[in-house]
Design a protein around this motif. Sequence first.
Motif, short mmCIF file in Angstrom:
data_model
loop_
_atom_site.label_atom_id
_atom_site.label_comp_id
_atom_site.label_asym_id
_atom_site.label_seq_id
_atom_site.Cartn_x
_atom_site.Cartn_y
_atom_site.Cartn_z
N PRO A 29 0.84 -1.20 0.00
CA PRO A 29 0.00 0.00 0.00
C PRO A 29 0.88 1.25 0.00
CG PRO A 29 0.21 -0.84 2.23
CD PRO A 29 0.95 -1.81 1.34
N SER A 80 1.40 -3.44 8.35
CA SER A 80 1.62 -2.18 7.65
C SER A 80 1.10 -1.01 8.49
CB SER A 80 0.93 -2.22 6.29
OG SER A 80 1.13 -1.00 5.62
N GLU A 83 3.64 -0.24 11.19
CA GLU A 83 4.85 0.36 10.62
C GLU A 83 4.61 1.81 10.21
OE1 GLU A 83 6.15 -4.04 8.98
OE2 GLU A 83 5.23 -2.61 7.62
N ILE A 106 9.45 1.57 1.03
CA ILE A 106 10.58 1.83 1.93
C ILE A 106 10.26 1.19 3.27
CG2 ILE A 106 9.64 4.04 2.77
CD1 ILE A 106 12.59 5.10 2.69
N ALA A 113 9.49 1.46 6.52
CA ALA A 113 9.07 2.63 7.29
C ALA A 113 9.65 2.63 8.71
CB ALA A 113 7.54 2.69 7.33
N1 LIG Z 1 4.78 1.63 0.42
C1 LIG Z 1 5.47 1.13 1.48
O1 LIG Z 1 6.66 1.32 1.62
N2 LIG Z 1 4.75 0.39 2.36
C2 LIG Z 1 5.27 -0.16 3.48
N3 LIG Z 1 6.51 0.10 4.08
C3 LIG Z 1 6.49 -0.46 5.30
O2 LIG Z 1 7.41 -0.42 6.11
N4 LIG Z 1 5.30 -1.10 5.51
C4 LIG Z 1 4.50 -0.93 4.42
O3 LIG Z 1 3.37 -1.32 4.22
#
Ligand SMILES: NC(=O)N[C@H]1NC(=O)NC1=O
Length: 172
Positions: A68, A84, A87, A121, A123
Amino acid sequence: MNMDIAAVNALPYEDFVDILGNVVEKCPIITAAVWSGRPFLSLAALEAAISEFIDALPESEGILRCHPDLAGRDHQSGSLTRESHDEQAGSGMGALNSGEASRMARLNQEYKERFGFPFVICARMHDKENILRQLSARCQNERAVERARGIEEVKKICHLRLQSLVLTDSRL
Ligand SMILES: NC(=O)N[C@H]1NC(=O)NC1=O
């Protein structure tokens, strides 16, 4: 849920996929594929099996497309996966001011138009300022560089998701 690698190895197929199926976002087929490689000697060995499976795919952009957008539509509608969601929350995606939110949306769109897959990335390794900076910089890359970079980030996300599920045992 926190198990050691022996407990992971003892899981029947259905439980293995239920528990570990989202270590690569929305790609339970990857978890399903590596199950037959048990027993894994360590968490690192399980992670390596996943990584090798990803590297052997003829087309890796599909994995990127399963992710996403950061602070995107699924974030707003509350339909992110639990992993997600956590994160994105941890990196401040829920705390963007309106300027940051519109910049994120614009750059995510620009990235996707340029490459045909979303910006990915890890996150948990960044704060919101850093994510915006990287998103802007990575829009300038070549497509093949970004494809490889996105997959590297998927593997970092997978590493941290595995670590939160499986206890690392220093004896292994
Ligand atoms: N688009 C994107 O990077 N999504 C994610 N990154 C992350 O660390 N969790 C995600 O869902």
